[in-house]
Design a protein around this motif. Structure first.
Motif, short mmCIF file in Angstrom:
data_model
loop_
_atom_site.label_atom_id
_atom_site.label_comp_id
_atom_site.label_asym_id
_atom_site.label_seq_id
_atom_site.Cartn_x
_atom_site.Cartn_y
_atom_site.Cartn_z
N VAL A 117 0.85 -1.20 0.00
CA VAL A 117 0.00 0.00 0.00
C VAL A 117 0.87 1.25 0.00
O VAL A 117 0.86 2.03 -0.93
N ILE A 118 1.67 1.44 1.05
CA ILE A 118 2.60 2.57 1.14
C ILE A 118 3.50 2.37 2.35
O ILE A 118 3.10 1.75 3.34
N ASP A 119 4.72 2.88 2.27
CA ASP A 119 5.65 2.78 3.38
C ASP A 119 5.03 3.36 4.65
O ASP A 119 4.38 4.41 4.62
N ASP A 120 5.23 2.65 5.78
CA ASP A 120 4.74 3.07 7.09
C ASP A 120 3.22 2.95 7.23
O ASP A 120 2.64 3.55 8.14
N TRP A 121 2.58 2.21 6.35
CA TRP A 121 1.12 2.06 6.40
C TRP A 121 0.66 1.69 7.82
O TRP A 121 1.11 0.74 8.40
N ASN A 122 -0.23 2.52 8.36
CA ASN A 122 -0.83 2.33 9.69
C ASN A 122 0.22 2.35 10.80
O ASN A 122 0.11 1.61 11.78
N THR A 123 1.19 3.24 10.67
CA THR A 123 2.19 3.39 11.73
C THR A 123 1.56 3.91 13.01
O THR A 123 1.88 3.44 14.11
N SER A 124 0.67 4.90 12.90
CA SER A 124 0.09 5.54 14.08
C SER A 124 -1.21 6.21 13.70
O SER A 124 -1.52 6.40 12.52
N ALA A 125 -1.96 6.60 14.73
CA ALA A 125 -3.23 7.30 14.48
C ALA A 125 -2.98 8.64 13.80
O ALA A 125 -3.73 9.04 12.90
N SER A 126 -1.92 9.35 14.20
CA SER A 126 -1.66 10.65 13.58
C SER A 126 -1.21 10.48 12.14
O SER A 126 -1.50 11.32 11.28
N TRP A 127 -0.50 9.39 11.84
CA TRP A 127 -0.11 9.10 10.46
C TRP A 127 -1.36 8.90 9.60
O TRP A 127 -1.47 9.46 8.50
N VAL A 128 -2.31 8.13 10.09
CA VAL A 128 -3.54 7.89 9.34
C VAL A 128 -4.29 9.21 9.15
O VAL A 128 -4.81 9.49 8.06
N GLU A 129 -4.35 10.02 10.18
CA GLU A 129 -5.04 11.31 10.08
C GLU A 129 -4.39 12.18 9.01
O GLU A 129 -5.10 12.81 8.19
N ASP A 130 -3.07 12.22 8.99
CA ASP A 130 -2.37 13.02 7.99
C ASP A 130 -2.64 12.51 6.58
O ASP A 130 -2.83 13.30 5.64
N MET A 131 -2.64 11.20 6.40
CA MET A 131 -2.87 10.63 5.08
C MET A 131 -4.29 10.88 4.60
O MET A 131 -4.53 11.21 3.43
N LEU A 146 9.79 2.77 13.06
CA LEU A 146 9.70 2.11 14.36
C LEU A 146 8.27 1.63 14.57
O LEU A 146 7.47 2.27 15.25
N GLU A 147 7.95 0.49 13.99
CA GLU A 147 6.55 0.05 13.94
C GLU A 147 6.41 -1.46 13.99
O GLU A 147 5.39 -2.00 13.57
N HIS A 148 7.41 -2.15 14.50
CA HIS A 148 7.34 -3.60 14.59
C HIS A 148 6.63 -4.00 15.89
O HIS A 148 6.06 -3.15 16.57
N TRP A 149 6.65 -5.28 16.21
CA TRP A 149 5.94 -5.73 17.41
C TRP A 149 6.43 -5.00 18.66
O TRP A 149 5.64 -4.71 19.56
N SER A 150 7.72 -4.68 18.72
CA SER A 150 8.24 -4.01 19.90
C SER A 150 7.75 -2.58 20.03
O SER A 150 7.82 -1.99 21.11
N ALA A 151 7.24 -1.99 18.94
CA ALA A 151 6.63 -0.66 19.02
C ALA A 151 5.22 -0.71 19.60
O ALA A 151 4.61 0.33 19.83
#
Length: 548
Positions: free
Chosen positions: A217-231, A395-400
């Motif tokens: 889809v795109i790099d960093d897809w669903n990284t964070s709520a603010s990322w989704v808001e910006d997209m 920084l979005e793997h399971w440890s995030a």
């Protein structure tokens, strides 16, 4: 009269049936014929002006290898007669014999290979090399299934040839620029990737299971709520994400499903029954994009005494700060149910997740620290810094998602313990453009009876900068652990309930891992694609026993 546009892809296979996916260049009837009289037929369905069929082949005999041909409206369209296809052996459906053996190959991150004869900027393609091996020895060792663990296409990193094609359709100076924008452009990515002659033949004769990752889809897809808001605030994102989900459903997801799952899928029925399934599929994608709990992309497959639970670690996330989770509550419950359903019926448990669970220790510590900053524990300035860092450094793997990391650790320990425990519990992942083996331990509690391992293999065909190679090597070092503790101290974090160590790698290059099981024995092999003269081959880099 319709012809074959893309495929065939051999997808689901069990002891008596299989599914074969194809795209045609018009409406019609697609038939798979085998010399022994078995086969299947399906009419095409339409999405965005494209025509597809998923043919169910029935009447197969366990433990047999059956050649097949594909016909559209009575005319044979596969195998192809033009070069280089006459040099390939017939495409076959090899059904499992019902014994205790299985061979599973896996990897992730495949950028499309350039046309034959052109220089390859990222080196030889591991799938091309696998195809060459199988074609040279059709009766030899081959995977029972090929697991593709994400980034099957790169919607945000297009080739020069695709950029030229896009420039003929629209103005690339306007967003999203040289990234794909709609369903039609997604289909071009699949053509570029799956029409490669070697890969096309390989996918016609080796069953595949797939799951998406971010670049689908795109790099960093669903990284964070603010990322989704910006997209969502951009003018182009909605069509992009809906097209990505729609094309994934058509090209990848449908083939993951068993015939029983297909029969129970109301969307599949609606799309097939409608003169044009675009509306129904777009409504489905809209629901999926709006609500992570509305759709399940995860699935389960059993290969004899091996169970695969493929987990969606991209679209099933809860992103609200303070509640962040890699899997929503229903998805987590589903994962647990699949693992413990008739647990004594399998000897090896594979949990497929595109993103590694166990990372280099420094990367893990930075991801946990970043999650604390983003949550606001250190105040708004640190929260803004944490979000910038999270996006810039992926920084979005399971440890995030620290709670999810710990819950998965507990689940895997439980799955590997007790009288019905399997011999191995393997987490299969990709994403990070190198390969390694890591093994956990649980301080203060008895070790699981099963051997629990993280097996990471990436890329199939891509590259990694030299600076990142150095960084990943350093990330496993004692010095990196010391540096990581500084981040955890600043974040006010204790040690995680699980420890781990790297027991293999890191290995860099275009590569595939293969897990070969026999009863409770499991052997892991890593192979690199190497250029040899005018061709490519897979060369063994590592082989080791996994089961205790």
């Amino acid at each position: 009269m319709a012809g074959l546009r893309l495929g065939p892809l051999l997808r689901y296979v069990d002891g008596s049936s299989a599914t074969v996916w194809a795209e045609t260049d018009g409406p019609g009837t697609v038939e798979v014929r085998c010399p022994d009289g078995t086969g299947g037929t399906s009419g095409t369905f339409q999405v965005c002006g494209h025509h597809y069929a998923l043919v169910r082949v029935t009447g197969l005999t366990p433990g047999t290898t059956t050649p097949y041909e594909v016909f559209v409206d009575g005319e044979r369209v596969w195998p192809l007669t033009r070069e280089p296809f006459p040099s390939f052996p017939p495409s076959v459906i090899r059904t499992p014999a019902g014994d205790d053996r299985a061979r599973i190959s896996f990897g992730s991150c495949r950028w499309a290979s350039p046309p034959t004869g052109e220089p390859d900027p990222v080196g030889p393609d591991a799938l091309d090399a696998l195809a060459k091996r199988l074609a040279a020895d059709p009766d030899g060792e081959r995977p029972d299934v090929l697991l593709l663990l994400g980034d099957q296409v790169y919607a945000d990193e297009t080739s020069d040839a695709t950029k030229e094609w896009l420039a003929k359709r629209r103005n690339l100076s306007e967003p999203p620029g040289s990234q794909v924008a709609d369903y039609e452009e997604y289909t071009h990515l699949y053509y570029e990737s799956w029409l490669d002659p070697q890969v096309r033949w390989l996918l016609s004769t080796v069953p595949t299971c797939m799951i998406f990752d971010d670049h689908d889809v795109i790099d960093d897809w669903n990284t964070s709520a603010s990322w989704v808001e910006d997209m969502r605030a951009t003018s182009w994102w909605r069509d992009r994400v809906l097209s990505g989900l729609m094309s994934y459903w058509v090209h990848q997801h449908l083939g993951n499903l068993s015939p029983a799952d297909l029969d129970a899928d109301p969307l599949y029925a609606a799309v097939r029954e409608a003169p044009d399934g675009t509306g129904a599929l777009r409504d489905f994608a809209s629901r999926a994009e709006a609500d992570a709990t509305a759709v399940r992309w995860s699935y389960r497959r059993d290969f004899g005494r091996v169970r695969l639970v493929m987990v969606d670690s991209r679209a099933a996330r809860v992103l609200e700060e303070g509640r962040r989770s890699m899997l929503d509550r229903d998805e987590a419950a589903w994962l647990r149910a699949q693992i413990f359903d008739d647990r004594g019926s399998y000897d090896h448990l594979l949990v497929g997740t595109s993103l590694p669970w166990l990372l280099p220790h420094l990367v893990h510590d930075v991801e946990v620290w970043s999650s604390v900053l983003c949550r606001g524990d250190k105040g708004p300035r640190w929260a803004r810094l944490g979000e910038k860092l999270r996006r810039a450094a992926d920084l979005e793997h399971w440890s995030a998602f620290p709670d999810s990391f710990e819950e998965l650790a507990e689940l895997l320990a439980e799955a590997g313990s007790g009288p019905d425990a399997p011999a191995t519990v393997c987490v299969l992942s990709g994403d990070v453009h190198h390969a390694y083996v890591a093994e956990p331990d649980w301080p203060g509690r008895a070790a699981p009876e099963a051997r629990v391992v993280q097996l990471t293999c990436s890329p199939v065909h891509n590259s990694i900068p030299a600076s990142m190679r150095v960084g990943f090597r350093f990330g496993w070092s004692a010095a990196a652990r010391t540096l990581g503790r500084l981040f955890t101290l600043h974040g006010g974090l204790g040690r995680p309930p699980v420890g781990w160590r790297r027991t293999g790698g890191p290995w860099f290059g275009n590569q595939l891992m293969t897990l070969a099981t026999r009863g409770r024995s499991a052997v892991l092999r890593l192979e690199h694609a190497r250029q040899e003269g005018a061709g490519v081959r897979l060369r063994r880099v590592m082989e080791r026993q996994l089961s205790r």
